[in-house]
Design an enzyme around this catalytic site. Structure first.
Site, PDB file in Angstrom:
ATOM      1  N   TRP A 146      40.907  45.224  38.661  1.00 22.08           N
ATOM      2  CA  TRP A 146      40.033  44.132  39.077  1.00 22.08           C
ATOM      3  C   TRP A 146      38.565  44.521  38.966  1.00 22.08           C
ATOM      4  O   TRP A 146      37.698  43.689  38.715  1.00 22.08           O
ATOM      5  CB  TRP A 146      40.366  43.669  40.503  1.00 22.08           C
ATOM      6  CG  TRP A 146      40.205  44.724  41.560  1.00 22.08           C
ATOM      7  CD1 TRP A 146      41.165  45.599  41.971  1.00 22.08           C
ATOM      8  CD2 TRP A 146      39.032  45.033  42.334  1.00 22.08           C
ATOM      9  NE1 TRP A 146      40.658  46.431  42.945  1.00 22.08           N
ATOM     10  CE2 TRP A 146      39.350  46.105  43.196  1.00 22.08           C
ATOM     11  CE3 TRP A 146      37.743  44.506  42.399  1.00 22.08           C
ATOM     12  CZ2 TRP A 146      38.442  46.670  44.099  1.00 22.08           C
ATOM     13  CZ3 TRP A 146      36.828  45.062  43.296  1.00 22.08           C
ATOM     14  CH2 TRP A 146      37.175  46.127  44.122  1.00 22.08           C
ATOM     15  N   TRP A 148      47.168  50.790  37.369  1.00 18.81           N
ATOM     16  CA  TRP A 148      46.436  49.930  36.427  1.00 18.81           C
ATOM     17  C   TRP A 148      46.512  50.539  35.028  1.00 18.81           C
ATOM     18  O   TRP A 148      46.558  51.751  34.868  1.00 18.81           O
ATOM     19  CB  TRP A 148      44.963  49.813  36.830  1.00 18.81           C
ATOM     20  CG  TRP A 148      44.725  49.215  38.188  1.00 18.81           C
ATOM     21  CD1 TRP A 148      44.228  49.872  39.280  1.00 18.81           C
ATOM     22  CD2 TRP A 148      44.946  47.862  38.601  1.00 18.81           C
ATOM     23  NE1 TRP A 148      44.137  48.999  40.351  1.00 18.81           N
ATOM     24  CE2 TRP A 148      44.579  47.768  39.962  1.00 18.81           C
ATOM     25  CE3 TRP A 148      45.443  46.728  37.961  1.00 18.81           C
ATOM     26  CZ2 TRP A 148      44.671  46.583  40.685  1.00 18.81           C
ATOM     27  CZ3 TRP A 148      45.536  45.547  38.678  1.00 18.81           C
ATOM     28  CH2 TRP A 148      45.160  45.476  40.026  1.00 18.81           C
ATOM     29  N   ASN A 176      35.659  27.408  40.184  1.00 13.48           N
ATOM     30  CA  ASN A 176      36.370  28.310  41.099  1.00 13.48           C
ATOM     31  C   ASN A 176      37.859  28.436  40.787  1.00 13.48           C
ATOM     32  O   ASN A 176      38.398  29.539  40.754  1.00 13.48           O
ATOM     33  CB  ASN A 176      36.175  27.838  42.543  1.00 13.48           C
ATOM     34  CG  ASN A 176      36.931  28.716  43.524  1.00 13.48           C
ATOM     35  OD1 ASN A 176      36.688  29.912  43.602  1.00 13.48           O
ATOM     36  ND2 ASN A 176      37.880  28.131  44.241  1.00 13.48           N
ATOM     37  N   TRP A 230      37.358  38.780  43.697  1.00 12.77           N
ATOM     38  CA  TRP A 230      38.235  39.620  42.860  1.00 12.77           C
ATOM     39  C   TRP A 230      39.311  40.282  43.704  1.00 12.77           C
ATOM     40  O   TRP A 230      40.481  40.333  43.309  1.00 12.77           O
ATOM     41  CB  TRP A 230      37.409  40.657  42.084  1.00 12.77           C
ATOM     42  CG  TRP A 230      36.895  40.023  40.818  1.00 12.77           C
ATOM     43  CD1 TRP A 230      35.678  39.444  40.621  1.00 12.77           C
ATOM     44  CD2 TRP A 230      37.636  39.845  39.604  1.00 12.77           C
ATOM     45  NE1 TRP A 230      35.613  38.913  39.354  1.00 12.77           N
ATOM     46  CE2 TRP A 230      36.796  39.155  38.704  1.00 12.77           C
ATOM     47  CE3 TRP A 230      38.917  40.195  39.179  1.00 12.77           C
ATOM     48  CZ2 TRP A 230      37.197  38.812  37.413  1.00 12.77           C
ATOM     49  CZ3 TRP A 230      39.325  39.854  37.889  1.00 12.77           C
ATOM     50  CH2 TRP A 230      38.477  39.170  37.029  1.00 12.77           C
ATOM     51  N   TRP A 270      33.220  30.513  53.781  1.00 17.06           N
ATOM     52  CA  TRP A 270      33.842  31.585  52.989  1.00 17.06           C
ATOM     53  C   TRP A 270      32.764  32.542  52.477  1.00 17.06           C
ATOM     54  O   TRP A 270      32.952  33.742  52.394  1.00 17.06           O
ATOM     55  CB  TRP A 270      34.625  31.005  51.799  1.00 17.06           C
ATOM     56  CG  TRP A 270      36.083  30.823  52.108  1.00 17.06           C
ATOM     57  CD1 TRP A 270      36.710  29.670  52.457  1.00 17.06           C
ATOM     58  CD2 TRP A 270      37.105  31.843  52.089  1.00 17.06           C
ATOM     59  NE1 TRP A 270      38.049  29.906  52.662  1.00 17.06           N
ATOM     60  CE2 TRP A 270      38.321  31.231  52.435  1.00 17.06           C
ATOM     61  CE3 TRP A 270      37.111  33.207  51.820  1.00 17.06           C
ATOM     62  CZ2 TRP A 270      39.528  31.930  52.521  1.00 17.06           C
ATOM     63  CZ3 TRP A 270      38.311  33.919  51.896  1.00 17.06           C
ATOM     64  CH2 TRP A 270      39.504  33.278  52.247  1.00 17.06           C
ATOM     65  N   GLU A 323      33.765  25.936  52.834  1.00 18.93           N
ATOM     66  CA  GLU A 323      33.543  26.829  51.684  1.00 18.93           C
ATOM     67  C   GLU A 323      32.290  27.670  51.898  1.00 18.93           C
ATOM     68  O   GLU A 323      32.244  28.849  51.534  1.00 18.93           O
ATOM     69  CB  GLU A 323      33.424  26.043  50.373  1.00 18.93           C
ATOM     70  CG  GLU A 323      34.708  25.377  49.929  1.00 18.93           C
ATOM     71  CD  GLU A 323      35.904  26.322  49.899  1.00 18.93           C
ATOM     72  OE1 GLU A 323      35.776  27.448  49.386  1.00 18.93           O
ATOM     73  OE2 GLU A 323      36.975  25.939  50.412  1.00 18.93           O
TER      74      GLU A 323
HETATM   75  C1  LIG Z   1      37.232  36.113  40.929  1.00 16.77           C
HETATM   76  C2  LIG Z   1      36.158  35.329  41.640  1.00 16.77           C
HETATM   77  C3  LIG Z   1      34.826  35.719  41.516  1.00 16.77           C
HETATM   78  C4  LIG Z   1      33.820  34.993  42.175  1.00 16.77           C
HETATM   79  N1  LIG Z   1      32.508  35.396  42.037  1.00 16.77           N
HETATM   80  C5  LIG Z   1      31.533  34.719  42.689  1.00 16.77           C
HETATM   81  C6  LIG Z   1      30.176  35.115  42.568  1.00 16.77           C
HETATM   82  O1  LIG Z   1      29.817  36.108  41.924  1.00 16.77           O
HETATM   83  N2  LIG Z   1      29.235  34.352  43.200  1.00 16.77           N
HETATM   84  C7  LIG Z   1      29.569  33.264  43.956  1.00 16.77           C
HETATM   85  O2  LIG Z   1      28.680  32.618  44.523  1.00 16.77           O
HETATM   86  N3  LIG Z   1      30.849  32.902  44.108  1.00 16.77           N
HETATM   87  C8  LIG Z   1      31.841  33.575  43.491  1.00 16.77           C
HETATM   88  N4  LIG Z   1      33.143  33.167  43.632  1.00 16.77           N
HETATM   89  C9  LIG Z   1      33.463  32.060  44.562  1.00 16.77           C
HETATM   90  C10 LIG Z   1      33.464  30.653  43.933  1.00 16.77           C
HETATM   91  O3  LIG Z   1      34.203  30.656  42.754  1.00 16.77           O
HETATM   92  C11 LIG Z   1      32.064  30.142  43.649  1.00 16.77           C
HETATM   93  O4  LIG Z   1      31.243  30.302  44.772  1.00 16.77           O
HETATM   94  C12 LIG Z   1      32.082  28.660  43.291  1.00 16.77           C
HETATM   95  O5  LIG Z   1      32.893  28.444  42.155  1.00 16.77           O
HETATM   96  C13 LIG Z   1      30.667  28.204  42.996  1.00 16.77           C
HETATM   97  O6  LIG Z   1      30.654  26.878  42.591  1.00 16.77           O
HETATM   98  P1  LIG Z   1      30.021  25.745  43.503  1.00 16.77           P
HETATM   99  O7  LIG Z   1      28.672  26.155  43.965  1.00 16.77           O
HETATM  100  O8  LIG Z   1      30.127  24.489  42.737  1.00 16.77           O
HETATM  101  O9  LIG Z   1      31.028  25.748  44.712  1.00 16.77           O
HETATM  102  P2  LIG Z   1      31.264  24.642  45.862  1.00 16.77           P
HETATM  103  O10 LIG Z   1      32.716  24.335  45.850  1.00 16.77           O
HETATM  104  O11 LIG Z   1      30.319  23.521  45.743  1.00 16.77           O
HETATM  105  O12 LIG Z   1      30.993  25.477  47.186  1.00 16.77           O
HETATM  106  C14 LIG Z   1      29.694  25.581  47.760  1.00 16.77           C
HETATM  107  C15 LIG Z   1      29.355  27.016  48.014  1.00 16.77           C
HETATM  108  O13 LIG Z   1      30.300  27.601  48.906  1.00 16.77           O
HETATM  109  C16 LIG Z   1      30.499  28.971  48.547  1.00 16.77           C
HETATM  110  N5  LIG Z   1      31.876  29.162  48.108  1.00 16.77           N
HETATM  111  C17 LIG Z   1      32.703  28.259  47.516  1.00 16.77           C
HETATM  112  N6  LIG Z   1      33.908  28.822  47.285  1.00 16.77           N
HETATM  113  C18 LIG Z   1      33.832  30.089  47.714  1.00 16.77           C
HETATM  114  C19 LIG Z   1      34.748  31.186  47.735  1.00 16.77           C
HETATM  115  N7  LIG Z   1      35.995  31.080  47.270  1.00 16.77           N
HETATM  116  N8  LIG Z   1      34.326  32.370  48.250  1.00 16.77           N
HETATM  117  C20 LIG Z   1      33.084  32.508  48.740  1.00 16.77           C
HETATM  118  N9  LIG Z   1      32.171  31.501  48.747  1.00 16.77           N
HETATM  119  C21 LIG Z   1      32.546  30.319  48.238  1.00 16.77           C
HETATM  120  C22 LIG Z   1      29.580  29.268  47.370  1.00 16.77           C
HETATM  121  O14 LIG Z   1      28.378  29.807  47.856  1.00 16.77           O
HETATM  122  C23 LIG Z   1      29.373  27.888  46.776  1.00 16.77           C
HETATM  123  O15 LIG Z   1      28.180  27.774  46.030  1.00 16.77           O
HETATM  124  C24 LIG Z   1      34.171  33.881  42.974  1.00 16.77           C
HETATM  125  C25 LIG Z   1      35.507  33.497  43.086  1.00 16.77           C
HETATM  126  C26 LIG Z   1      36.488  34.209  42.425  1.00 16.77           C
HETATM  127  C27 LIG Z   1      37.914  33.776  42.549  1.00 16.77           C
END
Ligand SMILES: Cc1cc2nc3c(=O)[nH]c(=O)nc-3n(C[C@H](O)[C@H](O)[C@H](O)COP(=O)(O)OP(=O)(O)OC[C@H]3O[C@@H](n4cnc5c(N)ncnc54)[C@H](O)[C@@H]3O)c2cc1C
Length: 492
Positions: free
Chosen positions: A377, A324, A359, A400, A296, A293
């Site tokens: 979006w 849209w 997420n 997004w 990602w 993650e």
């Molecule tokens: C529509 C949408 C908008 C989002 N906007 C943001 C945002 O503004 N800022 C943001 O940090 N994340 C964003 N995310 C990705 C993800 O939802 C969050 O990073 C995650 O929910 C943060 O929670 P966590 O730290 O507990 O994640 P964990 O599951 O603990 O993951 C650890 C870290 O990995 C990274 N990560 C995890 N999932 C993703 C992912 N799908 N894409 C990229 N990096 C990821 C993040 O830095 C996260 O803090 C978005 C996802 C979607 C679908």
């Protein structure tokens, strides 16, 4: 000029609000006797992406924590506001600095600004100017496809990262930390007016930080120490079940490190180094899944760097002509969590209450906006930008575009999430919905994700009068799905 004055370095902190694992700071402390740490609030310098309201509320506490950490070390955080170049220039004069260091940022407008500043400062005779990488495991130009092109698909990039594993070596806390006995002038934190009440708004951020957050989510603790505390708790608990629980919004099974990462209170290189201490790819499946993650996040920054229009324009050009809709009142219902679709409303209300959303639910609310409501979006991305404490230009735009189906490595547009079946699958007992939509709390679990399917008797027993206590669905899920697919046919 005294020896001390001659040997002053300025460390310009931005989204790297930490003392440990901070290369610009470590370099300054190892090379100079006097180190002045500054944060400049420069809204205009961020292009049209100055931090949103929730991010600013977080920033207030993060700067407060950083200043406290520096004061413990007989130093202090210098605060300035305005054009970064002008402020740096003034600070260089104020403290007769001989060096300016910072850690790189990768947002398009900031890159342009920073490049110009580097050029100007480099022309000052005798001034050392250097930037470092503090936030990424792989800087965007350090990794590419076999053809030397930027990645547009995540899996091959992750494979490359695994095959050419990089073991980050974050810098230790500078020891001894240089004391700052003659600090230059600084604004006070309150003068930056980062909190809503300092701008004449109600204190809507109180719930993020002061009220006890709704279980199982615990209180945020902005700042470097809060980040490490969060990591310890996660490492001792949810990490061991990450793969299974990361999709269950009611279980707080993720790290919730995102706002700490967004403000650089902790970094990906630090996390990778902490979780993979032997310098090898993780053998443990849970750690592997978590580090994936983080990759990602790297992928998002890679995309933003190579495709700087990511926040505004679809990566798949055909989506430029997507039909849209424009509907402000529908957008407002979505923003307020009043769509009548429980899991969507729970997510939007969690965002309002905590400045954060799980997420899985981010994907569901984004799919509902762009497919069932057929709204662009970009409107959702902007709302998230303003309301998330973890708003991160690369992750947000990538997330997004992924959900809307127009991104590089995106879910296809025609795959429309059904929020009812998704709710039943990932929130089977309805605990997440009950937590954030208390009006539905007494509804039996078989109806919680589709209250309209409950009989009048069941609703009465649960204390719900549809339309009064909880809205009727604003769209029919089946019909709106078909409308989205027809719209998709127009641009195929
Ligand atoms: C529509 C949408 C908008 C989002 N906007 C943001 C945002 O503004 N800022 C943001 O940090 N994340 C964003 N995310 C990705 C993800 O939802 C969050 O990073 C995650 O929910 C943060 O929670 P966590 O730290 O507990 O994640 P964990 O599951 O603990 O993951 C650890 C870290 O990995 C990274 N990560 C995890 N999932 C993703 C992912 N799908 N894409 C990229 N990096 C990821 C993040 O830095 C996260 O803090 C978005 C996802 C979607 C679908």
């Amino acid at each position: 000029m005294s020896a001390t004055q001659r040997d002053t370095a300025i460390v310009w902190l931005r989204r790297d609000l930490r003392l440990r694992g901070n290369p610009a700071l470590a370099h300054a402390c190892s090379q100079h006797q006097r180190v002045v740490v500054v944060f400049i609030l420069d809204a205009a310098g961020e292009g049209d992406r100055s931090p949103g309201a929730a991010s600013l509320a977080w920033l207030h506490r993060s700067l407060q924590a950083l200043d406290a950490d520096l004061r413990q070390r007989h130093s202090a955080l210098i605060l300035r506001r305005g054009d970064s170049h002008a402020q740096l220039q003034r600070l260089i004069d104020d403290c007769q600095a001989t060096a300016v260091y910072w850690n790189r940022r990768y947002e398009p407008a900031v890159r342009e600004r920073d490049a110009a500043i580097k050029q100007w400062l480099s022309d000052i005779p005798g001034l050392q100017v250097q930037s470092f990488n503090a936030s990424l495991w792989w800087e965007p130009w350090e990794i590419s496809t076999g053809q030397g092109k930027p990645y547009r698909v995540f899996t091959p990039m992750w494979k490359n990262m695994l095959e050419n594993w990089r073991a980050p070596r974050p810098e230790a806390l500078p020891q001894p930390f240089p004391a700052l006995t003659d600090a230059p002038a600084s604004l006070t934190l309150d003068e930056l007016a980062l909190r809503p009440q300092q701008r004449g708004e109600p204190a809507w951020d109180d719930g993020f930080f002061h009220a006890r957050q709704t279980a199982p989510y615990t209180l945020w603790q902005p700042g470097e120490q809060g980040a490490w505390q969060r990591l310890r708790e996660f490492g001792d608990g949810a990490l061991h079940d990450y793969k299974a629980r990361r999709d269950v919004p009611a279980s707080a099974g993720t790290s919730m490190l995102s706002p700490h990462l967004a403000w650089g209170e902790i970094s990906t290189p630090q996390l990778v180094s902490e979780l993979c201490p032997d310098g090898q790819p993780p053998a443990d499946a849970m750690i592997n899944s978590f580090v994936r993650e983080l990759a990602w996040r790297e992928f998002s920054w890679h995309l933003l760097y190579h495709f700087p229009h990511l926040p505004e324009q679809p990566l798949q050009p055909k989506f430029t002509d997507f039909p849209w809709r424009e509907d402000d009142s529908a957008l407002q219902r979505w923003q307020r969590g009043e769509t009548g679709i429980p899991i969507v409303d729970a997510g939007m209300r969690q965002l309002w209450q905590h400045g954060w959303m799980h997420n899985r639910v981010r994907m569901l609310v984004a799919s509902f906006l762009t497919k069932n409501l057929l709204l662009p979006w970009q409107a959702g991305e902007r709302w998230f930008w303003d309301t998330l404490v973890d708003a991160d230009l690369a992750n947000n735009s990538q997330g997004w575009q992924w959900t809307a189906g127009c991104g590089a490595d995106a879910a296809p547009y025609f795959r429309v999430f059904n929020p009812v079946t998704q709710g039943q699958r990932f929130d089977p007992d309805g605990d997440y919905v009950r937590c954030f939509v208390p009006a539905l709390a007494r509804l039996p679990k078989q109806y919680i994700h589709a209250p309209w399917s409950a009989s009048a008797d069941t609703l009465r027993q649960a204390g719900i009068e549809p339309g009064r206590d909880y809205p009727m669905p604003m769209v029919d899920l089946q019909r709106s799905r078909e409308r989205a697919l027809q719209a998709w046919q127009q641009i195929r």
